[in-house]
Structure formats: C-alpha cells, structure tokens
Design a protein around this motif. Structure first.
Motif, short mmCIF file in Angstrom:
data_model
loop_
_atom_site.label_atom_id
_atom_site.label_comp_id
_atom_site.label_asym_id
_atom_site.label_seq_id
_atom_site.Cartn_x
_atom_site.Cartn_y
_atom_site.Cartn_z
N ARG A 34 40.74 17.71 87.07
CA ARG A 34 41.90 17.00 86.53
C ARG A 34 42.83 16.56 87.68
NH1 ARG A 34 44.08 14.09 82.25
NH2 ARG A 34 46.33 14.18 82.50
N VAL A 35 43.05 17.46 88.62
CA VAL A 35 43.89 17.12 89.76
C VAL A 35 43.26 15.96 90.53
CG1 VAL A 35 44.81 17.92 91.96
CG2 VAL A 35 44.90 19.41 89.97
N LEU A 38 43.84 12.80 88.63
CA LEU A 38 45.23 12.32 88.77
C LEU A 38 45.43 11.67 90.14
CD1 LEU A 38 47.36 15.17 87.17
CD2 LEU A 38 46.93 12.90 86.27
N GLN A 39 44.76 12.21 91.15
CA GLN A 39 44.98 11.68 92.49
C GLN A 39 44.17 10.41 92.74
OE1 GLN A 39 44.63 14.70 95.47
NE2 GLN A 39 46.53 15.59 94.77
N PHE A 46 50.53 5.97 91.59
CA PHE A 46 51.61 6.94 91.58
C PHE A 46 52.11 7.24 92.98
CE2 PHE A 46 50.37 9.15 87.36
CZ PHE A 46 50.85 8.06 86.70
N SER A 50 56.00 7.09 94.05
CA SER A 50 56.85 8.23 94.33
C SER A 50 57.28 8.24 95.79
CB SER A 50 56.12 9.53 93.99
OG SER A 50 55.06 9.70 94.87
N HIS A 57 61.42 3.85 82.51
CA HIS A 57 61.01 2.92 81.47
C HIS A 57 62.26 2.33 80.87
CE1 HIS A 57 62.46 5.68 78.46
NE2 HIS A 57 62.02 6.61 79.28
N TRP A 212 57.56 -0.34 81.78
CA TRP A 212 57.78 0.56 82.88
C TRP A 212 58.27 -0.25 84.05
CZ3 TRP A 212 57.59 5.71 82.49
CH2 TRP A 212 57.05 6.20 81.31
N ARG A 229 50.78 1.26 80.94
CA ARG A 229 50.81 0.05 80.11
C ARG A 229 52.18 -0.15 79.45
NH1 ARG A 229 48.85 4.16 76.99
NH2 ARG A 229 49.75 4.20 74.90
N GLU B 200 48.31 6.00 62.43
CA GLU B 200 49.62 6.12 61.81
C GLU B 200 49.54 6.13 60.28
OE1 GLU B 200 53.89 3.90 62.55
OE2 GLU B 200 52.04 3.13 63.40
N ASP B 278 50.43 11.79 73.48
CA ASP B 278 50.62 10.51 74.15
C ASP B 278 51.91 10.54 74.95
OD1 ASP B 278 50.53 7.98 74.99
OD2 ASP B 278 50.61 7.02 73.03
N PHE B 280 53.11 8.92 77.33
CA PHE B 280 53.79 7.67 77.71
C PHE B 280 54.61 7.11 76.58
CE2 PHE B 280 50.58 7.82 81.05
CZ PHE B 280 51.43 7.69 82.13
N ALA B 283 57.91 9.09 76.25
CA ALA B 283 58.47 9.32 77.57
C ALA B 283 59.95 9.65 77.54
CB ALA B 283 58.25 8.09 78.43
N GLN B 284 60.64 9.16 76.52
CA GLN B 284 62.08 9.35 76.50
C GLN B 284 62.46 10.80 76.25
OE1 GLN B 284 63.84 6.67 73.80
NE2 GLN B 284 65.44 6.10 75.21
N TYR B 288 58.71 13.30 79.25
CA TYR B 288 59.26 12.93 80.54
C TYR B 288 58.82 13.86 81.65
CZ TYR B 288 62.68 11.79 84.09
OH TYR B 288 63.28 11.41 85.25
N ILE B 291 55.10 13.66 82.38
CA ILE B 291 54.70 12.51 83.19
C ILE B 291 55.09 12.72 84.64
CG2 ILE B 291 55.12 10.07 83.63
CD1 ILE B 291 55.51 9.67 80.73
N GLN B 294 52.77 14.98 86.35
CA GLN B 294 51.49 14.36 86.66
C GLN B 294 51.61 13.38 87.82
OE1 GLN B 294 49.22 13.01 83.23
NE2 GLN B 294 50.27 14.55 82.02
N ILE B 295 52.74 12.67 87.87
CA ILE B 295 52.96 11.76 88.99
C ILE B 295 53.01 12.56 90.29
CG2 ILE B 295 54.64 10.21 90.07
CD1 ILE B 295 55.41 9.29 87.29
N ILE B 297 51.71 15.50 90.95
CA ILE B 297 50.38 16.01 91.32
C ILE B 297 49.51 14.88 91.83
CG2 ILE B 297 48.25 16.91 90.31
CD1 ILE B 297 49.96 18.78 88.67
N GLN B 312 58.92 13.96 94.53
CA GLN B 312 59.18 14.21 93.10
C GLN B 312 59.82 15.58 92.91
OE1 GLN B 312 58.08 11.93 90.40
NE2 GLN B 312 58.25 10.71 92.22
N PHE B 317 63.24 15.65 89.49
CA PHE B 317 62.78 14.94 88.29
C PHE B 317 62.20 15.90 87.27
CE2 PHE B 317 61.97 10.87 90.87
CZ PHE B 317 63.27 10.49 90.64
N THR B 388 49.14 19.81 84.81
CA THR B 388 48.21 18.70 84.99
C THR B 388 48.02 17.89 83.72
OG1 THR B 388 46.45 20.29 84.56
CG2 THR B 388 46.88 19.76 86.85
N GLY B 389 48.72 18.26 82.65
CA GLY B 389 48.64 17.48 81.41
C GLY B 389 47.41 17.81 80.58
N LEU B 390 46.86 19.00 80.73
CA LEU B 390 45.68 19.37 79.93
C LEU B 390 46.06 20.11 78.66
CD1 LEU B 390 43.27 20.67 82.73
CD2 LEU B 390 42.92 18.67 81.32
#
Lengths: 601, 426
Positions: A34-35, A38-39, A46, A50, A57, A212, A229, B200, B278, B280, B283-284, B288, B291, B294-295, B297, B312, B317, B388-390
């Motif tokens: 996963r890392v 992401l990278q 990203f 950063s 957004h 974004w 997106r 939905e 989801d 993204f 995000a608000q 947040y 994300i 993850q950015i 990482i 970061q 953040f 890592t968002g898993l």
C-alpha cells in the motif's frame, strides 16, 4: 525442558499459532504494498504538491434552475454575484483585521464583525460592487481566511408581482442543515426559503461540484488540479409555472396602495393556477441582495406583505357559503329549485332575531331566487329544515377542510363550522343559532381564497380539482374518483349563479356604470362579511368582500376568486374588480377558443 | 529458538521500538509542544521498564493466584472512569490522578489476559467442559467491552472483541470464531453497500423504508432473529456443529443488520464510514486527515524527506500525529525503507513472542503470551492501516512507538510478565 506436554503438544501449539503469524506476515506485506502504491501510483503527483504547496478543495456552486411562466417568460434567473466568504464558518479573525477590511470596502464595522464571529455563517459580505471587488482583489493577500467567491445570484424579473408565490433563496440555516442533512447540504449553500423556491428546492438546486486546487502557503489558489478528480457542478432543472405573468400583472394593477386582498385564477378541469396574487406583496430581490433596510421594511409592513393571503389567509366565507348550502339542499333531494319560503326581513330562532340584509324582506321566494338575491332568511329556513349533516357531507366530498394540495409550502387548512368542530372548543356546543350563522358563512367557518376556488371548481364540475402551479393535476387524479355532485346539479348551480350576475347582487361583475354589459358572461356569487354584530350608535368597521365566479357561465373554463379585506359591500367592491379581471383575461385571449357569449340578455 | 534468546530478543526489540518512538514523537510534536511530549514519553519508558523489572522479579504464580482480584480491580477502575473520568474527544476515557491521566482500559488488557488465560488453562487440563469454558471466556471479555462501549471508546471495544475472536481460534474453536468473523464481515459489507456513494438509490430506498414503515422494520428484525436462531443457535444448543448453510445465514443476517443500522447512525459516525469508503468526497469532514496522511506517506519516497523535514507532518495538516498517525511521520520523514524496517521489527518482536509462548511450561503462560500477541497485532493493523487508508479511522496507537503513558506502561508490564515465564522453576 521442552515441556511436560511433549513434542506432540508443541506441534499442536505451532498449528494453532501458525495462522496468527501468517496473518501478521500477510498484513505487513499488504501495508508495504500500500505504501508503495501511494508512492508510485499517486505519489508522483502528491510529492510535487507537498513540496512547496498544499492542496485543498473548493466547492463549485451549482447554478439554480430558472423559473418560467406559462408563456416562457423568465420569472427567476441567475446573474453572477461576487461575495466575500470565510474559508470556513468557524474561521477566527482578529478584530483589527476586520476593521481594516471594513475600511477598505467602506462597510459597517459592527455588521462585518458580527458576521465574522457568527460560527454558523460562511458568508461575510454579499454582492460586492465592482469597485469593492477590485479593491479587495488588490489587497487580498492581507486578509488570510477571506476569499472572493463568485456565486450565481437569483434575479426575480418581476419583483413584487410574484413575491410570496415564487419566494426567495438564502443561505441555509443551521435548523435546515439539521433537518435536511440527508440531502447533502453544507454550510454556506443557497437554498429556497419560501414559495416555489422552497417547494421545488430539490429540483431547482442542482448539485454542487468540487474541485481540487493547489494553493500557496498563504492560501492563494494557483491552479486547478487534474488529480484527484474534480466533480463538476450540475445545473438545477428549470421549472415552468402555470402562472401567466401578464394576467398577474393586470391583476396586481387593480389593487390600490392601502388595500389588502387576494386573487386566484384557476383553469378547470386541469387545475392550472394562472394567477395567484396576494396584496400587499414584497420584492424577493430585496432578500437575495441582503438589503437590510428594505427587508426591515417588509417585516414591519402594516398589512404583512410576507403573508400569502391566497393560501395562508383564512377568512369567513360569508354569503359565498350559500353555494354549498344550495347544493347540499338540492343534493339531499328534499328541496327543489321551486321550494318556497317567505322572507319578511327577519327570522326568529327562539327569542333571537336574525335579519335579512334587505330590511323590507324578499317576500315569498324560491331557492334559486334566494341565491340570486342572497336572501339570508331563506337560508335560515333552510338551516331549520335541512339536516346540517348534508352540508357536512358535501363539504367533506369537496374536501373543504383539507389543504388544497397546491405545490406551495405553508398552506393553511380551511375549517368548517360543524358540531364536530364545536365539540373541540372548551364551552362550545351546537345550537340552531350556530347553524344559522354557519349557513350564511358567518360562524366559525374559515376559508382560504384558494380553497374557495377549489370548492367552486368541485361544485360546478363535479370533480375534485387540485390547484397546481407546476404541471397539471393529471398525476393526482385518482382513477376511482367518484363524482361528488352530478353534472346536472352543477348545471343548476351555474344557471343560478349566472342569474346572480345578470339580475342579482353580482351584476357589477357583468355591467359597467352605464349598465352596459361588458366582458364575458359569468356565473358568480358575492359575499360580504360583517366583522361585528350590527348595533346602534357604533360605527361598523368595513366588511370583507368576496366574489367567487366561474367563467364563462356556460361550460366554464376558469374559476376566478377575489377576496378584498376591509372593502365594504362585495357588490360594489369585489364584483367590479372581478369584472376588470375578466376584461383583462379577454384582452389577453383567454376566451378566444370558446363561443362568444356576450353578457346581456 | 532457545527460550532465553527469545526472551532477550523480545526485550531488545521492544526497547528499540520505544526509543525510535520517542524520536518520532519529538519530530511530530515539537512544533506544538516543544520537547515536552518526547520527554514525557521518555519518562513513561522509564516507568514501564521499572514496572517490567519489578514484575519480572516477582514469582508469576502470584499473578496467577490473584488474577480475579486484579480483574475486578480493573473493572472497578473502568466503572469509576464512567463516573469520574474526564471528558475529552467525545468520551470519558481517562481518570485524573494528579500529575497524569490513567486510561484504565490499558491495564485492563493485562488483567483480562490473566483471567481468560486461567479459564483456558482449566479447559486444556480438562477441569472445565468446553461449553462452560466458552461462555466463561466470552463473559469475562464482554463485561469490560460493555463498560468501554459506554465511555464510548470504539477503538478499544474493537481491540477486546478481536482478542475474543482470536482466543476462539487459539482454543481450537475455529467454527465459533469463523461465525463471529462472518457476522462482522456481513455487518461491515451491509453498511458499506448502503453507504457507498455509487449506489445511492439503495440508500434512498432503505431510508424511506426505515422512516416510513416501522412494521416492515419489525418484520425484518424478527425474521433476522428467526434465521439466526434456527440456522445457528438451535443446532449449536443441541451440540451439533453449524453447517455451511449456517455460515451463509450468519453472513446474510449480518448483511441485513448492517444495512438496517445505517439510517440509525449518528451523523458523525456516518461521516467516518463515508470518509473511509470515499475519502475524496468527504474531504471536508472526516476524510481530511485521511487524505493528508496518504499524501504524506505518498510523498515520502525511499529514504524520506529527512528527520524533522517532513512538510505535511511539520505543517500540522494531520491532527494527533504523535498517537494515531505516528506511522505517517515515519514514512514521510524517514522513508519507505525505514518504515519497512519498523514493520520487520514488529514481525520479529511477535515471532520471538510466539516462540516464548510455544516454549512456555504450562497452558496459562501460553495463553497469556499469545493473548498479548493478538492485542499487539490488532493495534499494528489499525495503526498502520489507518495511516495508509486501508482501514477506517478509529484511532489506535502503535505499541511502543506511539505516544501514550498508560499504553506504554501496560505494554512493558506485559513484556515483564512474559519474560518472567522464562525463569526455570523445573
């Protein structure tokens, strides 16, 4: 040592622990991949972001759908408006900064400071002038947390004309956020507050988009990103109303500055509302522009301009209620058009004396004449000889005490004076006096102008008709709907109402000052509502006036209801005003396709 | 592996991770707290080592003999927390004790392990029937779970429940464990299915059903109970094992319940779920920090941006960087390779732990040691998985690495008791 348990046991233990350890190994591998993902997958983008900048957004507001009248004229559209907003509703500001900002834009300091501290509002200043916008743009770096925000602004082309009907839009309130959280609303969104804008908010609003953006450390946007997106904003759907703005305009022109009242013009059998006017009214643009002094004036208006009298105002129906009594009498089968009673000008119920409006009386008259001349004493006799249950039954059939079901928020229910209603009152009980009052529409019966239109439509067409501002009622008609009164009875009512305007109390709806017939033939009924009992020596306040009508009187296609507050005798106020409406309708071409039936005999 | 070697490896790895943790806490928190947090953590490490040494010095049979007293003392602390605990971040989880705050759910892990290991020992030595052992273990875990649920502390509730499931597997009750896992999977899948933004319409339909027709809800609920009873409980009570149809039924029941729970969730709970599915689109709100993590990482690269250089992490953040997101700091600043080293460190730590367990002389010691392993593995899963968002955000710190006094001392206490098993009494 290895154990007292022996090798067999050691093997067994390994067998138990192996899955756990393999699971751990597996999960660690997943995390590493996963890392890596992401990278390598998203990382390139990203990494750049950063490095010096941050991504954030912003919401892209959706343009609200337009609203058109029946002929496609724009009633509500959008123009770009420049606002200042906080980057979040709870953004903290120093007072000094806010003062600088108000100096720069020449705005009221207290007002701005109040807005800046309100944790439930994102918007700081609405509708900047070009000058203010340029000044802010030049100095935006000084004001961190304040952003320029282009938002489509609602413009109501006909201002006052549609006031409470079309409603207005505004920033969503905390309560609305709470109640409508499932609709995906967020702080700062613009929603419909009243009227059509509120009722059809979900249709009109569209869907906010999200993009974004990359910003500098100071929060200034640099560019819109491809990834992640963006979600484009979706424009709301447009709406076409049944309202004919031209007729609405003509109708509004008939009201004087200090008068109050309402007019409904409804097409039958479709139920399309062509005119729905309440006077006095307000200009929804004032609310959208956030013009505080003007809004203040609307709220303090003497005759309550915010109220939509046509659907929210409840008034005693007065003699117009005789239409229902008339139909109930015929429907019961115990009375015919020829049933006669004598009217000496007064009527005794026990020791109580009730008057006819004509002091010398009408003599011996039949049911039709009684309606034509609006003879109270005849209807008092009717009250005595007709079971009141017949009236209740008919009122239920035409859904008199239900909401009409028009597509507007905040509609009020009408109510019928009846034994059941009085039983709800602390000391109320049903007497002959109550019944006598009720039958001429003076008791506890209260009705909205729109309900008057719906009731009359039901009586003359025999079918329940739901008034609609959008679409017609074909979606609402139940296939199993029964006829509420027979067509034959409806014809009898129309004939009697035709005579009302020809020779009875409503003749001013058909004849001008020189007694010349003008406009189409119309079937109508007046109603004058006294607000106090007649007493010697006390000056009476002016009565409220009704005129309900079906036009033309043969095969009617429109129901026109006029209500005027404090206008005095209906024959002299509401009826002639109705005539003006028919003339306007005729000149616009409302009766072109129907055979011309002139007013006179 | 030789027993003493395994024990020494355990201590050395735990110590290395703790020291790395202090360095990471310093870089993560110095902008906000200066060196305060890092020094406090160092203090906690010293306390932890002292406690471990003291426990190691004692005869482990003392803990065995007084295990119930420890357990009830732990429960008492949890109850006290409910009444006198101080409130922060949406729950009463801490007891104020003058200079520091105690999080009783941490030492409770230690006490609980003492007790359920004891029950399992009786079971293994055939002094307790399988049926009774099953219920005793379950009850011993469920009571603190209920107290934690009231706090509320969702992360810790999950730790205890996962411990229970793992325990079932350890005791050889694979089908029971599998049943619960399937049920949980069904529940999660049901909730995700309903909440997923791409479907939905399902959500809308369900909401109208739930809002409008309570009879329908009642009927669904009743039939769910019915299925659950006849497919799972009834055969079980008659001591027959659950068949394939039973497992399937459990999965479906979970699915339905999961879907039905969604409309009843509080907005913030729902927000968390949404931001997991989801990030993204949410995000608000909750998405947040997910994300941003993850950015961070993703931008770390092989060798990282350098210690104290992470953009970061340094710019604040991400909230609570030094507890739940410590892995993020490690990857951003020290890079992919170093993160792998940390993960391998955990792998060896647990390997040596399990080796000690297998070599232990007695069931009680085996179960206690393995139980500690299950707890650490789950912390590791959530701590790295969230960064890592898993896995969904429910905040769990990494053992030895993250900031937290109660957590640090408890972990070292576990190590202390586990290595004391190594002293040979035979």
């Amino acid at each position: 040592m290895i154990n007292q348990t022996g090798d067999q046991k050691g093997f067994e233990l390994n067998r138990r622990l192996a899955p756990l350890f393999l699971f751990l190994l597996f999960f660690i591998l997943v995390v590493i991949f996963r890392v890596l993902y992401l990278q390598v997958g998203l990382g390139r983008e990203f990494e750049k972001l950063s490095a010096i900048n941050r991504i954030t957004h912003r919401m892209v507001p959706a343009t609200r759908g337009s609203i058109y009248d029946k002929n496609g004229r724009v009633l509500a559209g959008d123009k770009p408006m420049f606002n200042l907003i906080k980057s979040s509703a709870r953004q903290f500001f120093e007072q000094q900064k806010i003062e600088q900002l108000s100096d720069l834009l020449e705005l009221d300091k207290d007002f701005l400071w109040e807005r800046a501290r309100d944790p439930h509002r994102r918007s700081l200043v609405e509708n900047l002038t070009d000058d203010q916008r340029i000044k802010f743009a030049e100095n935006s770096a000084k004001f961190e947390g304040v952003m320029l925000y282009v938002q489509p602004r609602r413009v109501y082309s006909y201002g006052h004309l549609l006031g409470p009907v079309i409603g207005y839009t505004g920033e969503v309130s905390p309560e609305e956020l709470l109640h409508r959280r499932r609709e995906g609303l967020s702080q700062g969104d613009i929603v419909g507050k009243t009227g059509i804008e509120q009722y059809y908010d979900r249709v009109l609003r569209g869907r906010e988009g999200l993009e974004w953006i990359e910003t500098t450390a100071a929060g200034r946007a640099i560019r819109t990103l491809e990834k992640p997106r963006s979600i484009p904003a979706q424009r709301g759907d447009s709406l076409q109303l049944n309202i004919d703005i031209k007729l609405q305009q003509e109708v509004a022109g008939l009201f004087g500055p200090d008068s109050a009242g309402a007019v409904v013009v409804m097409e039958i059998p479709g139920g399309e509302v062509r005119t729905l006017y309440s006077h006095p009214t307000y200009d929804p643009n004032d609310f959208v522009m956030g013009d505080r002094s003007r809004i203040q004036r609307v709220f303090e208006g003497r005759l309550n301009p915010l109220m939509n009298r046509a659907v929210q105002g409840r008034y005693p129906p007065g003699s117009t209620f005789k239409l229902i009594a008339f139909m109930a009498a015929l429907r019961s089968g115990e009375f015919t058009l020829e049933t006669k009673f004598d009217c000496p000008g007064y009527f005794y119920s026990g020791k109580q004396r009730f008057h006819c409006w004509r002091e010398q009386g009408h003599g011996k008259i039949d049911l039709e004449q009684a309606l034509v001349n609006s003879c109270n004493v005849y209807f008092y006799n009717l009250a005595r000889h007709l079971d009141y249950g017949e009236i209740v039954e008919l009122a239920e059939a035409i859904e008199f005490s239900e909401k009409t079901g028009i597509d507007l928020p905040g509609e009020n229910r009408s109510q019928l004076s009846s034994p059941a209603l009085l039983a709800q009152f602390p000391r109320g009980h049903w007497t002959e006096g109550e019944e006598i009052n009720a039958i001429i529409g003076q008791g506890y019966t209260l009705v909205t102008p729109l309900q008057q239109a719906r009731s009359l439509a039901g009586l003359v067409s025999g079918k329940l008709i739901t008034p609609r501002l959008v679409g017609d009622q074909s979606d609402f008609v139940r296939s199993d709907q029964q006829e509420i009164v027979s067509v034959e009875l409806g014809q009898k009512l129309l004939t009697a109402m035709d005579r009302v305007t020809l020779e009875g109390t409503g003749f001013r709806a058909r004849f001008d000052q020189q007694f010349q017939p003008i406009g189409p033939a119309v079937a109508g009924k007046t109603g004058t509502v006294q607000k106090t009992r007649r007493r010697e020596g006390i000056e009476q306040p002016p009565a409220d006036a009704w005129f309900v009508s079906a036009v033309p009187s043969v095969d009617p296609r429109y129901i026109v209801v006029v209500y005027l507050a404090d206008a005095g005798s209906a024959a002299r106020s509401a009826a002639p005003l109705a005539r003006q409406i028919y003339i306007a309708m005729e000149s616009i071409g409302y009766f072109d396709s129907s055979p011309k039936i002139r007013g006179g005999k | 592996m030789e027993r003493r070697l395994a024990g020494s490896m355990l201590v050395i790895l735990a110590l290395l991770l703790s020291l790395t943790g202090i360095a990471l806490i310093y870089t993560a928190s110095h902008r906000v707290f200066g060196s305060q947090l890092a020094f406090r953590q160092l203090g906690w490490l010293v306390v932890g080592l002292t406690v471990a040494a003291a426990i190691n010095f004692l005869d482990p049979t003392i803990f065995y003999r007084f295990r119930w007293i420890f357990y009830f003392a732990g429960l008492l602390l949890l109850v006290l927390t409910l009444f006198y605990g101080h409130e922060a971040r949406g729950g009463r989880r801490w007891l104020s004790l003058g200079y520091f705050n105690l999080q009783p759910s941490e030492p409770m892990k230690f006490f609980l392990l003492l007790v359920i290991a004891g029950i399992s020992e009786k079971f293994e030595s055939a002094r307790l029937g399988g049926f009774r052992a099953f219920f005793q273990v379950t009850f011993a875990v469920i009571i603190p779970v209920l107290l934690l649920f009231l706090q509320p502390n969702l992360g810790m509730v999950l730790v205890y429940l996962v411990l229970l499931i793992g325990w079932f597997f350890l005791m050889g009750w694979r089908k029971e464990g599998l049943t619960i896992i399937l049920f949980g999977t069904g529940l999660a899948a049901g909730m995700i299915m309903i909440i997923h933004p791409k479907i939905e319409f399902l959500q809308k339909t369900l909401e109208t059903l739930v809002d409008g027709y309570w009879q329908l809800n009642l009927a669904i609920f009743a039939s769910v109970l019915f299925i659950l009873f006849f497919a799972v409980l009834a055969p079980y009570l008659r001591k027959k094992r659950i068949g394939l149809s039973g497992f399937l039924a459990v999965l479906i029941v979970g699915l339905i319940l999961g879907a039905l729970i969604v409309p009843h969730l509080a907005p913030y709970q729902r927000g968390r779920l949404e931001s997991y599915i989801d990030p993204f689109s949410a995000a608000q709100t909750g998405g947040y920090s997910l994300i941003q993590s993850q950015i961070a990482i993703g931008s770390g690269g092989w060798l990282g941006k350098g210690y104290m250089e992470g953009t970061q992490s340094q710019l604040g953040f991400i909230p609570e960087l030094w507890t739940d997101f410590i892995f993020t700091v490690a990857v951003e600043e020290l890079g992919m390779l170093f993160a792998t080293v940390i993960l391998l460190g955990y792998l060896f730590l647990l390997y040596s732990l399990f080796s000690t367990a297998v070599l232990a002389d007695g069931w009680w010691k085996f179960y206690f040691t393995t139980g500690a392993g299950i707890i650490w593995i789950f912390h590791l899963m959530i701590g790295t998985g969230m960064a890592t968002g898993l896995t969904p955000i429910t905040g769990l710190p990494l053992p030895f690495l993250s900031y937290g006094g109660s957590f640090m001392v408890t972990n070292w206490a576990l190590v202390g008791l586990i290595i004391s098993f190594n002293r040979d009494y035979s």
